[in-house]
Motif scaffolding. Structure first.
Motif, PDB file in Angstrom:
ATOM      1  N   VAL A   7      40.228  34.988  43.958  1.00  0.00           N
ATOM      2  CA  VAL A   7      41.564  35.343  43.478  1.00  0.00           C
ATOM      3  C   VAL A   7      41.524  36.764  42.944  1.00  0.00           C
ATOM      4  O   VAL A   7      40.454  37.340  42.751  1.00  0.00           O
ATOM      5  CB  VAL A   7      42.041  34.373  42.368  1.00  0.00           C
ATOM      6  CG1 VAL A   7      42.147  32.950  42.897  1.00  0.00           C
ATOM      7  CG2 VAL A   7      41.115  34.432  41.154  1.00  0.00           C
ATOM      8  N   THR A  11      45.426  37.012  38.459  1.00  0.00           N
ATOM      9  CA  THR A  11      45.499  35.549  38.571  1.00  0.00           C
ATOM     10  C   THR A  11      44.426  34.893  37.714  1.00  0.00           C
ATOM     11  O   THR A  11      44.689  33.934  36.979  1.00  0.00           O
ATOM     12  CB  THR A  11      45.340  35.119  40.035  1.00  0.00           C
ATOM     13  OG1 THR A  11      46.439  35.640  40.791  1.00  0.00           O
ATOM     14  CG2 THR A  11      45.305  33.597  40.165  1.00  0.00           C
ATOM     15  N   ARG A  14      45.386  35.126  34.020  1.00  0.00           N
ATOM     16  CA  ARG A  14      46.448  34.188  33.619  1.00  0.00           C
ATOM     17  C   ARG A  14      45.922  32.765  33.549  1.00  0.00           C
ATOM     18  O   ARG A  14      46.218  32.034  32.596  1.00  0.00           O
ATOM     19  CB  ARG A  14      47.620  34.259  34.608  1.00  0.00           C
ATOM     20  CG  ARG A  14      48.480  35.507  34.451  1.00  0.00           C
ATOM     21  CD  ARG A  14      49.700  35.447  35.353  1.00  0.00           C
ATOM     22  NE  ARG A  14      50.546  34.292  35.043  1.00  0.00           N
ATOM     23  CZ  ARG A  14      51.408  34.247  34.026  1.00  0.00           C
ATOM     24  NH1 ARG A  14      51.529  35.283  33.216  1.00  0.00           N
ATOM     25  NH2 ARG A  14      52.139  33.180  33.812  1.00  0.00           N
ATOM     26  N   TYR A  23      50.852  27.718  40.081  1.00  0.00           N
ATOM     27  CA  TYR A  23      49.596  27.831  40.823  1.00  0.00           C
ATOM     28  C   TYR A  23      49.165  26.466  41.340  1.00  0.00           C
ATOM     29  O   TYR A  23      49.362  25.444  40.682  1.00  0.00           O
ATOM     30  CB  TYR A  23      48.482  28.413  39.931  1.00  0.00           C
ATOM     31  CG  TYR A  23      48.695  29.860  39.564  1.00  0.00           C
ATOM     32  CD1 TYR A  23      48.302  30.875  40.431  1.00  0.00           C
ATOM     33  CD2 TYR A  23      49.297  30.209  38.359  1.00  0.00           C
ATOM     34  CE1 TYR A  23      48.495  32.207  40.100  1.00  0.00           C
ATOM     35  CE2 TYR A  23      49.499  31.537  38.019  1.00  0.00           C
ATOM     36  CZ  TYR A  23      49.090  32.535  38.894  1.00  0.00           C
ATOM     37  OH  TYR A  23      49.292  33.853  38.567  1.00  0.00           O
ATOM     38  N   THR A  27      43.517  26.088  43.119  1.00  0.00           N
ATOM     39  CA  THR A  27      43.272  27.453  42.658  1.00  0.00           C
ATOM     40  C   THR A  27      42.814  27.440  41.203  1.00  0.00           C
ATOM     41  O   THR A  27      41.851  28.131  40.823  1.00  0.00           O
ATOM     42  CB  THR A  27      44.533  28.311  42.797  1.00  0.00           C
ATOM     43  OG1 THR A  27      44.971  28.299  44.163  1.00  0.00           O
ATOM     44  CG2 THR A  27      44.272  29.745  42.374  1.00  0.00           C
TER      45      THR A  27
END
Length: 338
Positions: A7, A11, A14, A23, A27
């Motif tokens: 990623v 991302t 966060r 999301y 992930t």
């Protein structure tokens, strides 16, 4: 870590701050697994410097002895840990006979404050808010000054006490109110009065006394109610807080009255202490932890650029029945003698 998880940096950042909305679960799982493999631990000081924030909230409560704030604080603390904030807790007592509190000591130390000490009649309150100079969310107690607040349905909480006592057959019900200097106390009083009226039960002024959300207040209010009763005493007391109920139980013992044989009693606020009283106390369990969670989430969202709101938590309170409530003396079935 972002490279291992496949990623980009934003991302990963966060997701490590638990901002998972939008999301895919797989992930999130990849990022958390990569963090665990690398032994990643966030550096709160570095993050605070980068964001030019203290990463700290203050929770300002009116009385650290009040069990009603225990669950709220737990909910606030949970959210702070999830969102990477430190929590400071301070007692702010307000009243004409109390010395002023200097909140300027918090200047530069916090990014926002959860305000739980609001009153409806203290002229110093607006000055206190000006001293804070940070975003605020009012929690548990509303205020006309509040642009953002999270409170409970206090009318419903008080009505539930009346419903429980009325279902047992009580018609003479007294009310040890919460502080009528607060929005919470006023709304609980309104809920009590409306619930009594809905059942065509009389609300007698001498049976409704301000207990101030304190032990001493509950004690004094109960003595006043039981000693001033002109035409008999109430057979039950609805008390607006657990700490006041402890004072009420003490007063009833002093008067030589047995609970629940002579007087039934219950209160708002569930806590392990209610299991240890003599007799164990019937309570109204309210969503304190959710209240704290929601208030802290809202405040952190405001700090990070979001908007505040005025929220009334819709979760249903429930009665936790213990041994302090029973039918009134004249309504109890007599035991058979063999």
């Amino acid at each position: 870590m972002a490279r291992i998880a496949g990623v980009d940096l934003s991302t990963a950042s966060r997701l490590l701050r638990h901002h998972t909305a939008g999301y895919r679960p797989e992930t999130v799982e990849r990022v958390l697994r990569a963090a665990a493999e690398l032994g990643y631990r966030p550096n709160s000081q570095a993050r605070a410097l980068r964001l030019q924030r203290q990463q700290a909230l203050a929770m300002l409560v009116p009385d650290l002895d009040n069990f009603g704030f225990t669950g709220v604080l737990r909910g606030v603390q949970e959210t702070c840990l999830e969102r990477g904030f430190t929590l400071l807790v301070s007692e702010v007592r307000s009243g004409p006979d109390l010395p002023p509190t200097d909140l300027s000591i918090l200047e530069g130390r916090i990014d926002g404050a959860l305000v739980a000490f609001a009153t409806v009649d203290d002229p110093r309150f607006e000055e206190w808010l000006r001293q804070l100079e940070v975003p605020t969310v009012f929690v548990q107690r509303g205020s006309p000054q509040a642009e953002a607040s999270v409170v409970l349905d206090e009318e419903r909480n008080a009505a539930l006490m009346v419903e429980h006592l009325a279902s047992l057959g009580h018609r003479r019900i007294g009310h040890v109110c919460g502080s009528l200097r607060t929005d919470t106390g006023l709304r609980r009083q309104r809920g009590f009065d409306d619930a009594m009226a809905a059942r065509k039960l009389s609300v007698r002024a001498q049976w409704c006394v301000d207990g101030g959300f304190t032990f001493d207040g509950g004690h004094a209010a109960t003595l006043s109610i039981m000693n001033r009763a002109a035409r008999g005493r109430p057979t039950a007391l609805a008390v607006d807080s657990l700490v006041s109920a402890l004072g009420a139980l003490s007063a009833l013992r002093e008067l030589g009255l047995s609970v629940p044989a002579d007087v039934s009693i219950l209160s708002i606020d569930e806590h392990v202490v209610a299991q240890q009283t003599m007799p164990p106390l019937t309570t109204v369990k309210v969503p304190q932890r959710e209240l704290g969670n929601r208030a802290a989430q809202m405040l952190i969202d405001i700090i990070e650029g979001g908007a505040g709101d005025q929220v009334v938590i819709d979760a249903s309170p429930r009665i936790v029945v213990r041994e302090s409530t029973a039918p009134p003396p004249g309504a109890r079935p007599r035991q058979r003698r063999d």
